[in-house]
Every structure is written in C-alpha cells, then in structure tokens.
Write a protein that holds these residues in place. Structure first.
Motif, PDB file in Angstrom:
ATOM      1  N   PRO A 183       0.865  -1.185   0.148  1.00  0.00           N
ATOM      2  CA  PRO A 183       0.057  -0.005  -0.112  1.00  0.00           C
ATOM      3  C   PRO A 183       0.713   1.446  -0.020  1.00  0.00           C
ATOM      4  O   PRO A 183       2.257   1.256   0.505  1.00  0.00           O
ATOM      5  CB  PRO A 183      -0.634  -0.234   1.364  1.00  0.00           C
ATOM      6  N   ALA A 184       0.459   2.309  -0.713  1.00  0.00           N
ATOM      7  CA  ALA A 184       1.150   3.582  -0.592  1.00  0.00           C
ATOM      8  C   ALA A 184       1.581   3.951   0.727  1.00  0.00           C
ATOM      9  O   ALA A 184       3.041   4.345   0.694  1.00  0.00           O
ATOM     10  CB  ALA A 184       0.043   4.707  -1.105  1.00  0.00           C
ATOM     11  N   GLU A 185       0.911   3.727   1.736  1.00  0.00           N
ATOM     12  CA  GLU A 185       1.485   4.138   3.300  1.00  0.00           C
ATOM     13  C   GLU A 185       2.816   3.240   3.704  1.00  0.00           C
ATOM     14  O   GLU A 185       3.683   3.798   4.422  1.00  0.00           O
ATOM     15  CB  GLU A 185       0.411   3.940   4.276  1.00  0.00           C
ATOM     16  N   ALA A 186       3.185   2.191   2.904  1.00  0.00           N
ATOM     17  CA  ALA A 186       4.061   1.451   3.630  1.00  0.00           C
ATOM     18  C   ALA A 186       5.387   1.748   2.318  1.00  0.00           C
ATOM     19  O   ALA A 186       6.547   1.312   2.539  1.00  0.00           O
ATOM     20  CB  ALA A 186       3.942  -0.082   3.291  1.00  0.00           C
ATOM     21  N   ILE A 187       5.197   2.787   1.520  1.00  0.00           N
ATOM     22  CA  ILE A 187       6.578   2.941   0.692  1.00  0.00           C
ATOM     23  C   ILE A 187       7.561   3.693   1.251  1.00  0.00           C
ATOM     24  O   ILE A 187       8.644   3.260   1.140  1.00  0.00           O
ATOM     25  CB  ILE A 187       5.959   3.761  -0.514  1.00  0.00           C
ATOM     26  N   GLY A 188       7.209   4.462   2.243  1.00  0.00           N
ATOM     27  CA  GLY A 188       8.269   5.274   3.037  1.00  0.00           C
ATOM     28  C   GLY A 188       9.045   4.153   3.739  1.00  0.00           C
ATOM     29  O   GLY A 188      10.260   4.520   3.551  1.00  0.00           O
ATOM     30  N   GLU A 189       8.637   3.137   4.566  1.00  0.00           N
ATOM     31  CA  GLU A 189       9.272   2.357   5.032  1.00  0.00           C
ATOM     32  C   GLU A 189      10.135   1.455   4.258  1.00  0.00           C
ATOM     33  O   GLU A 189      11.313   1.310   4.600  1.00  0.00           O
ATOM     34  CB  GLU A 189       8.371   1.566   6.084  1.00  0.00           C
ATOM     35  N   PHE A 190       9.653   0.932   3.058  1.00  0.00           N
ATOM     36  CA  PHE A 190      10.118   0.269   2.102  1.00  0.00           C
ATOM     37  C   PHE A 190      11.388   0.966   1.701  1.00  0.00           C
ATOM     38  O   PHE A 190      12.533   0.257   1.431  1.00  0.00           O
ATOM     39  CB  PHE A 190       9.191  -0.054   0.833  1.00  0.00           C
ATOM     40  N   LEU A 191      11.415   2.382   1.270  1.00  0.00           N
ATOM     41  CA  LEU A 191      12.537   3.195   0.774  1.00  0.00           C
ATOM     42  C   LEU A 191      13.589   3.203   1.822  1.00  0.00           C
ATOM     43  O   LEU A 191      14.863   3.157   1.630  1.00  0.00           O
ATOM     44  CB  LEU A 191      11.811   4.410   0.492  1.00  0.00           C
TER      45      LEU A 191
END
Ligand code: C2E
Ligand code: CA
Ligand code: CA
Ligand code: CA
Length: 273
Positions: free
Chosen positions: A260-268
């Motif tokens: 989900p979009a909200e998880a992208i920050g953490e993924f990066l």
C-alpha cells in the motif's frame, strides 16, 4: 454406470449454477464498489539491476465487504464488460499520480490501461488534465498497455499513442511475448519500454531456449532504442542473469511485493537509493 453419469451431470449443473450466481452477485457489487470506497491501490517497485528503486507500478485492488480481496484477473474483465473500467481507471490514475508526488522526484509511476480505457475517446485529455491537476511531471508517468489493445482500430491507436508521446508521458508494452507479439507494433508505435512477460522469466535459470529468447528481446529493444523491464523476477539467480544480459529494470517478488502507498516510506528506508 448410467445412473452415475446422470448424477455427475446433475451435480455439475448445480455447482455451475452456484458459480454463475456468485458471478452475478459480484457484478452487482462491482457497480457500486467505486462509490463505496472498496478499491485501493498497491504499488510494486521497479528497480535497477543494482537494486535501486526507480519507481512503482500501481496495481488495482478490490476488497469486497463480505468476500474479501478479489483478484484483478477476476474483476477487471467484469468491469470491462460492464463499461465500468473507464471510470475506475480515471480514479486510479489520479490516485497513482498523487501518490507519486510524495516520492523522490526521479521516481516514475506506472499505470495499466485496459483496452476499454485505452480506446476511450477522452483518454488523452484525461491524462493531460490529471497531470495538470496533480502537478506531476509528464515523464514521471508511464502508461502500460498490452498488445491486445492494439488489435483494433490501428489508425486511431497510433494517433492516441502519438498524442500521449507528445504529452511527454512514457509508454510501455506490457506482457511482451505472450500475445501476438507482432514485430510491426514495435516498428510502428512509439514505445519507450518493453516489459518481458513473467512467463519467460520463470524458468530462466534452467531453460536455455528461454535464455535465448530473453537475450533476443533485450537486443531487439535496445536496437530500437527502447528500454527493457523484466517482470516476475522471483530469485536472485534470475536477477543476476538479467543484470549480466543488460536488462534495464527488474520487477518481481525478489525485488519487492506490491504494497500500500502508506508502506512505501518504510520500504525505501530499507532499500538502497
Ligand atoms: P500485470 O500488469 O502484468 O501486473 C503484474 C502482475 O504480476 C500483478 O498481478 C503482480 O502482483 C504480479 N507479480 C508481480 N511480481 C510477481 C512475481 O515475482 N511473481 C508472480 N508470480 N507474480 C508477480 P495482479 O496485481 O494480480 O494484477 C494482474 C493483472 O491485472 C495485471 O497484470 C494487469 O493486467 C491487471 N491490472 C492490475 N491493476 C490494474 C489497473 O489498475 N488497471 C488495469 N487496467 N489493469 C490492472
Ligand atoms: Ca502491468
Ligand atoms: Ca516517448
Ligand atoms: Ca505484465
């Protein structure tokens, strides 16, 4: 034996009926799913052979309130048939462009266009208006179409692709190799990228013929000035082989799942950039 056969026939019919009823039920819910806020978008990373994130592909998700998640392979063809896909696609395009605005400014966002969306008269205006509204640089949007889209109305298709190209968005040929794979498409249409279908990537490490095909697609694309993305990369071995052969971008569970979009920050935060 005769009786058996009849019973089997009857059972078959009843289960068929249930399947049909379920499909009808699903179609009915699909009509209101957009207003009810049941769609959401997941983003799957597109990465360089050095594993740097270059962008994400937007993938549509439908969470039915009673049944739960329904795969896009089930509901997108339904939405296409019932004339709902253009409206859903419009919503998704805006979502995806807005999401991209919060990413590093060199990241792209890839959006899939179904045949009905691509053939929709207002498509090019819609793309231009959405970019304008959201303020996204056109070259950060990548539109993915499959060859099946191009089978009809060739003259208009070329117009549409040329207009999109002039807008400055990028155009990718999705699922390359699975359909007609007419080389004339590559010659006549302004694609920026070819996405090699996951079918060719699956057995890559053990399949010499498969390797020859993938190598040839990469050479073909590069010879025509296009980039190549490999889809469905699931192992390190596949990633290393593709890197060695000069593939430009990798996508698949080995590089990252749709999130989900909200998880992208953490993924990066956890990946090299
Ligand atoms: P696609 O465009 O070829 O998308 C890639 C599909 O492969 C996605 O399935 C993705 O989750 C899956 N995938 C990614 N990496 C791997 C991997 O390493 N291994 C395997 N086995 N699969 C992988 P998904 O999300 O179920 O989507 C299926 C298809 O539905 C898409 O195929 C696309 O044709 C369509 N679709 C999805 N979202 C949209 C959308 O927003 N609009 C339109 N028009 N079509 C969409
Ligand atoms: Ca795609
Ligand atoms: Ca272009
Ligand atoms: Ca694909």
């Amino acid at each position: 034996a005769k009786k058996d056969g009849r019973n089997r026939a009857r059972t078959f019919t009843r289960s068929m009926l249930i399947v049909l009823e379920q499909r009808e039920m699903l179609r009915r819910s699909l009509r209101t799913a957009l207003q009810e806020g049941e769609f959401f978008v997941e983003y799957q990373p597109l990465v360089s052979p050095a594993f740097e994130v270059l962008g994400f592909e937007a993938l549509l998700r439908w969470r039915h309130p009673l049944i739960g998640n329904i795969p896009p392979s089930v509901f997108i063809p339904m939405a296409e048939k019932d004339g709902l896909m253009s409206e859903i696609g419009k919503w998704l395009l805006e979502q995806a462009c807005r999401a991209a605005m919060s990413w590093p400014s060199h990241f792209t966002v890839a959006v899939n266009l179904s045949p009905a969306e691509f053939l929709h008269e207002g498509l090019t205006d819609r793309v231009a208006q959405t970019l304008d509204l959201v303020g996204l640089r056109p070259d950060r949007l990548e539109l993915e179409i499959t060859e099946s889209v191009l089978l009809e109305r060739t003259i208009n298709n070329l117009d549409t692709l040329n207009t999109l190209n002039v807008l400055g968005v990028q155009i990718s040929l999705d699922d390359f190799g699975t359909f007609y794979s007419s080389l004339s498409y590559l010659k006549n249409f302004p694609f920026d990228t070819i996405k090699i279908d996951q079918y060719f990537i699956k057995d890559l490490e053990h399949d010499e013929k498969g390797q020859t095909i993938v190598r040839s697609i990469i050479a073909l694309a590069h010879g025509l000035g296009m980039h190549v993305t490999a889809e469905g990369v699931e192992t390190e071995g596949q990633a290393i082989w593709l890197e060695k052969e000069g593939c430009d971008r990798l996508q698949g569970y080995f590089l990252g799942f749709p999130i989900p979009a909200e998880a992208i920050g953490e993924f990066l935060r956890k990946s090299p950039t």
